[in-house]
Design an enzyme around this catalytic site. Structure first.
Site, PDB file in Angstrom:
ATOM      1  N   ASP A   1      -4.073   2.419  -5.164  1.00 22.82           N
ATOM      2  CA  ASP A   1      -2.669   2.351  -4.495  1.00 22.82           C
ATOM      3  C   ASP A   1      -2.227   0.870  -3.749  1.00 22.82           C
ATOM      4  OD1 ASP A   1      -3.947   2.888  -1.956  1.00 22.82           O
ATOM      5  OD2 ASP A   1      -2.523   3.944  -1.405  1.00 22.82           O
ATOM      6  N   GLU A   2      -3.040   0.071  -3.982  1.00 21.69           N
ATOM      7  CA  GLU A   2      -2.783  -1.308  -3.315  1.00 21.69           C
ATOM      8  C   GLU A   2      -2.680  -2.447  -4.078  1.00 21.69           C
ATOM      9  OE1 GLU A   2      -5.801  -1.873   0.106  1.00 21.69           O
ATOM     10  OE2 GLU A   2      -6.621  -0.342  -1.016  1.00 21.69           O
TER      11      GLU A   2
ATOM     12  N   ASP B   1       0.921  -1.080  -0.061  1.00 20.30           N
ATOM     13  CA  ASP B   1      -0.090  -0.038   0.039  1.00 20.30           C
ATOM     14  C   ASP B   1       0.843   1.361  -0.131  1.00 20.30           C
ATOM     15  OD1 ASP B   1      -3.078   0.675   1.525  1.00 20.30           O
ATOM     16  OD2 ASP B   1      -1.592   2.311   1.059  1.00 20.30           O
TER      17      ASP B   1
HETATM   18  P1  TTP Z   1      -5.289   5.044   1.050  1.00 17.73           P
HETATM   19  O1  TTP Z   1      -4.326   4.076   0.936  1.00 17.73           O
HETATM   20  O2  TTP Z   1      -6.457   4.734   2.077  1.00 17.73           O
HETATM   21  O3  TTP Z   1      -4.525   6.362   1.835  1.00 17.73           O
HETATM   22  P2  TTP Z   1      -3.300   7.039   1.427  1.00 17.73           P
HETATM   23  O4  TTP Z   1      -2.283   6.282   0.498  1.00 17.73           O
HETATM   24  O5  TTP Z   1      -3.523   8.443   1.078  1.00 17.73           O
HETATM   25  O6  TTP Z   1      -2.453   6.997   2.824  1.00 17.73           O
HETATM   26  P3  TTP Z   1      -1.875   5.570   3.716  1.00 17.73           P
HETATM   27  O7  TTP Z   1      -0.329   6.168   3.817  1.00 17.73           O
HETATM   28  O8  TTP Z   1      -2.501   5.753   4.966  1.00 17.73           O
HETATM   29  O9  TTP Z   1      -2.037   4.741   2.851  1.00 17.73           O
HETATM   30  O10 TTP Z   1      -5.897   5.621  -0.226  1.00 17.73           O
HETATM   31  C1  TTP Z   1      -5.222   5.677  -1.464  1.00 17.73           C
HETATM   32  C2  TTP Z   1      -5.552   6.847  -2.092  1.00 17.73           C
HETATM   33  O11 TTP Z   1      -6.865   7.006  -2.457  1.00 17.73           O
HETATM   34  C3  TTP Z   1      -5.464   8.299  -1.236  1.00 17.73           C
HETATM   35  O12 TTP Z   1      -4.016   8.961  -1.554  1.00 17.73           O
HETATM   36  C4  TTP Z   1      -6.484   9.104  -1.754  1.00 17.73           C
HETATM   37  C5  TTP Z   1      -7.590   8.238  -2.133  1.00 17.73           C
HETATM   38  N1  TTP Z   1      -8.507   8.464  -1.203  1.00 17.73           N
HETATM   39  C6  TTP Z   1      -9.705   9.445  -1.566  1.00 17.73           C
HETATM   40  O13 TTP Z   1      -9.927  10.022  -2.484  1.00 17.73           O
HETATM   41  N2  TTP Z   1     -10.649   9.469  -0.523  1.00 17.73           N
HETATM   42  C7  TTP Z   1     -10.652   8.406   0.635  1.00 17.73           C
HETATM   43  O14 TTP Z   1     -11.770   8.459   1.503  1.00 17.73           O
HETATM   44  C8  TTP Z   1      -9.415   7.602   0.828  1.00 17.73           C
HETATM   45  C9  TTP Z   1      -9.473   6.728   2.116  1.00 17.73           C
HETATM   46  C10 TTP Z   1      -8.516   7.432  -0.225  1.00 17.73           C
HETATM   47 MG    MG Z   2      -2.259   4.131   0.663  1.00 17.02          MG
END
Ligand code: TTP
Ligand code: MG
Length: 357
Positions: free
Chosen positions: A109-110, A11
């Protein structure tokens, strides 16, 4: 010890914000908030994500921009550039794919990797994880967090355990110990509502969830309760596989003796229709196009289709249209050897079921 499966979950850290920092060095080291929707007036939009500096102010995804602005007026607020993030995501997913035979992109992103065939143990999996981190860092200037365990559920929880830039390995015999102190919220599908209901039942940790009987959980949450019962035990047998979009459902039947008997043909179509309906219900899908395929005794094969206005999932419509199409085929004097039924033009959009006009 030889583990049964070795699953990795990758992730990216603060994905949208990290891409923006990469493209705009001037943002680095400052609280950065990427917004969705109109953020100019700082009134109506919500936060897509925030970098880790901004998170220190209590800003998180889905928070209204107006609140984020109150929490951190000195933050940099920018709109999301989805096209760019999609491009970066594709490039990273392509890089990750070569590390395993079985891969599954889970979100922008996963990704899950099943590295069971490529590695003998968790130590070797750790080496792969380090290579992945290096490759992404050097080629994409981004960091990620990785979880490794013997199933997808625990690997995903593990990747979130030490963010950012974390690497958490949970072998099979450590799963329970790892999960027990965590909030049930960490489990897949447990959102804020379920979390509150569990709290009301006195269940605030996965350990407590594990102590609850299956009956009690099923009573309170139905099928989801049963899933929670398994997840609390770290059980997840789901395979790592790319989600392939099913574009149609169909059935064919070849008669022992060629026929022109409408009753028999309709009975056959009815059986096929009900099987197709079951598949659609399972996938929560609706169809718009019905096709009947007819092979005459001389193997000459024809298809006829009809598309209806609004998507439905019922057998009644399927059969009504199929009958119309079959009647056309029966105008031919040849007997029928094989009959097929297909529904396509599938959608998961739930639209009020409508009677055919
Ligand atoms: P995430 O992997 O949940 O968050 P992140 O990558 O920003 O942070 P983390 O380091 O905790 O993994 O989500 C991936 C992307 O998806 C994030 O950068 C933006 C988008 N996203 C949204 O647009 N709305 C949301 O509510 C969430 C959770 C994510
Ligand atoms: Mg992320």
């Amino acid at each position: 010890m030889l583990e049964k499966r070795i699953i990795m979950h990758i992730d990216l850290d603060a994905f949208f914000a990290s891409v923006e920092e990469r493209e705009h060095p001037e943002y680095r080291g400052k609280p950065l908030i990427v917004g969705a929707g109109p953020i100019e007036g700082l009134k109506r939009g919500v936060v897509s994500t925030a970098n880790y500096e901004a998170r220190k102010f209590g800003i998180h995804s889905a928070m209204p921009i107006s609140i984020a602005h109150k929490k951190c007026p000195e933050g940099i607020f920018i709109p999301a550039n989805h096209e760019l993030y999609e491009k970066v995501s594709q490039s990273i997913m392509l890089r990750l794919k070569k590390y395993a035979d079985k891969t599954e992109q889970y979100s922008i992103d996963e990704m899950f990797l099943d590295v069971s065939d490529k590695t003998k143990n968790f130590k070797q999996a750790e080496e792969i994880a380090k290579k992945i981190k290096n490759e992404i860092k050097e080629n994409e200037q981004l960091t990620c967090s990785i979880g490794i365990s013997s199933n997808k559920l625990v690997a995903k929880i593990a990747s979130d355990f030490k963010k950012p830039a974390g690497l958490t390995i949970v072998p099979q015999n450590k799963i329970q110990e790892f999960l027990d102190p965590l909030s049930p919220r960490k489990l897949i599908g447990v959102g804020p509502k379920t979390e509150t209901r569990l709290k009301d039942m006195g269940i605030e940790t996965i350990k407590k969830l594990r102590a609850a009987s299956k009956e009690k959980l099923v009573d309170a949450f139905g099928v989801h309760g049963e899933e929670m019962y398994s997840m609390a035990r770290g059980i997840d047998n789901s395979p790592v596989e790319e989600y392939t979009e099913i574009k149609s459902h169909n059935r064919n039947y070849t008669f022992q003796e060629d026929t022109k008997e409408k009753e028999l043909l309709m009975k056959t179509l009815a059986i096929m229709a009900s099987e197709i309906e079951n598949e659609l219900k399972k996938e929560k899908m609706f169809y718009k196009t019905i096709t009947v395929r007819c092979r005459y005794s001389n193997f000459d094969t024809h298809i006829k289709s009809k598309t209806i206005k609004l998507p439905v999932s019922d057998t009644e419509t399927m059969l009504k249209v199929a009958e119309e199409l079959l009647d056309e085929f029966l105008k031919d004097e040849r007997k029928i050897r094989q009959i097929g039924l297909r529904v396509s033009n599938l959608t998961n959009k739930k639209i009020e079921q409508q009677k055919l006009t």
